[in-house]
Design an enzyme around this catalytic site. Structure first.
Site, PDB file in Angstrom:
ATOM      1  N   ASP A 220     -17.248 -23.819  -3.564  1.00 16.79           N
ATOM      2  CA  ASP A 220     -18.206 -23.381  -4.580  1.00 16.79           C
ATOM      3  C   ASP A 220     -18.375 -21.874  -4.465  1.00 16.79           C
ATOM      4  O   ASP A 220     -17.832 -21.243  -3.562  1.00 16.79           O
ATOM      5  CB  ASP A 220     -19.555 -24.076  -4.358  1.00 16.79           C
ATOM      6  CG  ASP A 220     -20.070 -23.857  -2.948  1.00 16.79           C
ATOM      7  OD1 ASP A 220     -20.655 -22.785  -2.698  1.00 16.79           O
ATOM      8  OD2 ASP A 220     -19.873 -24.733  -2.081  1.00 16.79           O
ATOM      9  N   ASP A 222     -21.276 -20.476  -3.756  1.00 16.06           N
ATOM     10  CA  ASP A 222     -22.601 -20.371  -3.169  1.00 16.06           C
ATOM     11  C   ASP A 222     -23.588 -20.332  -4.336  1.00 16.06           C
ATOM     12  O   ASP A 222     -23.443 -21.108  -5.273  1.00 16.06           O
ATOM     13  CB  ASP A 222     -22.690 -19.162  -2.231  1.00 16.06           C
ATOM     14  CG  ASP A 222     -23.766 -19.337  -1.165  1.00 16.06           C
ATOM     15  OD1 ASP A 222     -23.807 -20.436  -0.563  1.00 16.06           O
ATOM     16  OD2 ASP A 222     -24.539 -18.415  -0.932  1.00 16.06           O
TER      17      ASP A 222
END
Length: 304
Positions: A220, A222
């Site tokens: 991802d 973050d």
């Protein structure tokens, strides 16, 4: 199984610490499961000895095979001590991370070369109770091992996904993910990825004279990336599943390279100039606990 009864493991030289989503390693053959007792408690799980890429390998799921151990509660010292006791000289650490830079996209991978530590509840050394050691951590990952890992990973990455060689791993305590302010701060520092486990392992591996390298798997962005959805466990797990099979292939290919090249590492003699306390000043109980690590320099300890 008691350490003294293990007689067939002297060639089990490569260790693999599996992280979130990687609770076993594909292609591991002739597997034996071993319960190792250590002076630092029980490891995260049984250690699985097998053959991979032409060499003997020891695999351990750092969170336990059913993911029951938080990043803070991982028995880091027991894990590294157990791997050392089985003759591990090189240690590969696949782990899930968040990306802190635009160019590192979800499902990309990074082989970092530096750390910044933001943990605060971890045992960071084997040495205490009357024994002091200072090992160098200027280059916390083994350059030779990291190079092999990045080369094999780059060769196997499918179209549309990238292997990034080098970068800074920001180690956070967890288990919660970052706040947006924290994420933007770490991004502004130039950090590449953020994770919760590798820094602690790398410091202890250095004291144990084990060469260490990380295969950081981006799941991802973050939470700094406002055009992307907020990081969630579901997002992480979906990308972990996409990464797990590829990570196994990369680890297997790297194992094959290690089996033929046996890369040298300054980590393999990290304690040579790091032991500060004279062995005569160290309490017997501490000498006994540290004997596996200090034996090359202090000699085999026996209090009889």
């Amino acid at each position: 199984m008691q350490l003294s009864k293990i007689t067939l493991l002297k060639d089990a030289r490569l260790g693999i610490l599996g992280g979130s989503g990687l609770y076993n390693i594909d292609g591991l053959e002739n597997v034996q499961e071993l319960n190792i007792k250590t002076p630092f408690g029980a490891p995260s799980d049984t250690l699985r000895l097998g053959e991979l890429g032409g060499m003997e390998v020891v695999f351990l799921a750092r969170h336990g095979r059913h993911h029951t151990i938080t990043p803070t509660d991982i028995p880091y010292r027991a894990n590294i001590w157990a791997l050392k006791s089985l003759g591990v000289s090189w240690l590969l650490a696949p782990s899930a991370v968040g990306s802190l830079q635009e160019q590192i996209r979800p499902q990309d991978m990074v082989v970092p070369d530096q750390f910044i530590d933001r943990t605060h509840q971890r045992p960071l050394s084997f040495f205490s109770d009357g024994a002091v050691a200072h090992v160098t951590m200027a280059d916390p990952f083994c350059p030779n091992l990291a190079r092999l890992l990045a080369e094999e990973g780059g060769r196997l990455m499918p179209e549309g996904r990238q292997m990034h060689k080098g970068g800074i791993y920001l180690a956070m305590e967890g288990p919660a993910f970052s706040t947006r302010a924290e994420s933007n701060l770490y991004k502004s520092w130039g950090c590449s990825v953020i994770g919760m486990t590798n820094h602690t392992e790398a410091r202890l591996a250095r004291e144990a004279e084990i060469a260490y390298a990380s295969l950081s798997m981006a799941t991802d962005y973050d939470c700094w990336h406002e055009s992307e959805e907020t990081v969630s466990v579901e997002m992480v797990m979906n990308n972990l599943r996409a990464n797990a099979s590829l990570a196994s292939k990369i680890v297997r290919a790297t194992a094959a390279k290690i089996s033929t090249t046996r890369p040298k590492s300054t980590a393999h003699h990290a304690l040579k100039d790091g032991l500060m306390t004279a062995k005569e000043r160290v309490p017997n109980e501490t000498r006994k606990k540290l004997d596996l690590l200090t034996r090359p320099y202090w000699g085999h300890f026996s209090n009889q």
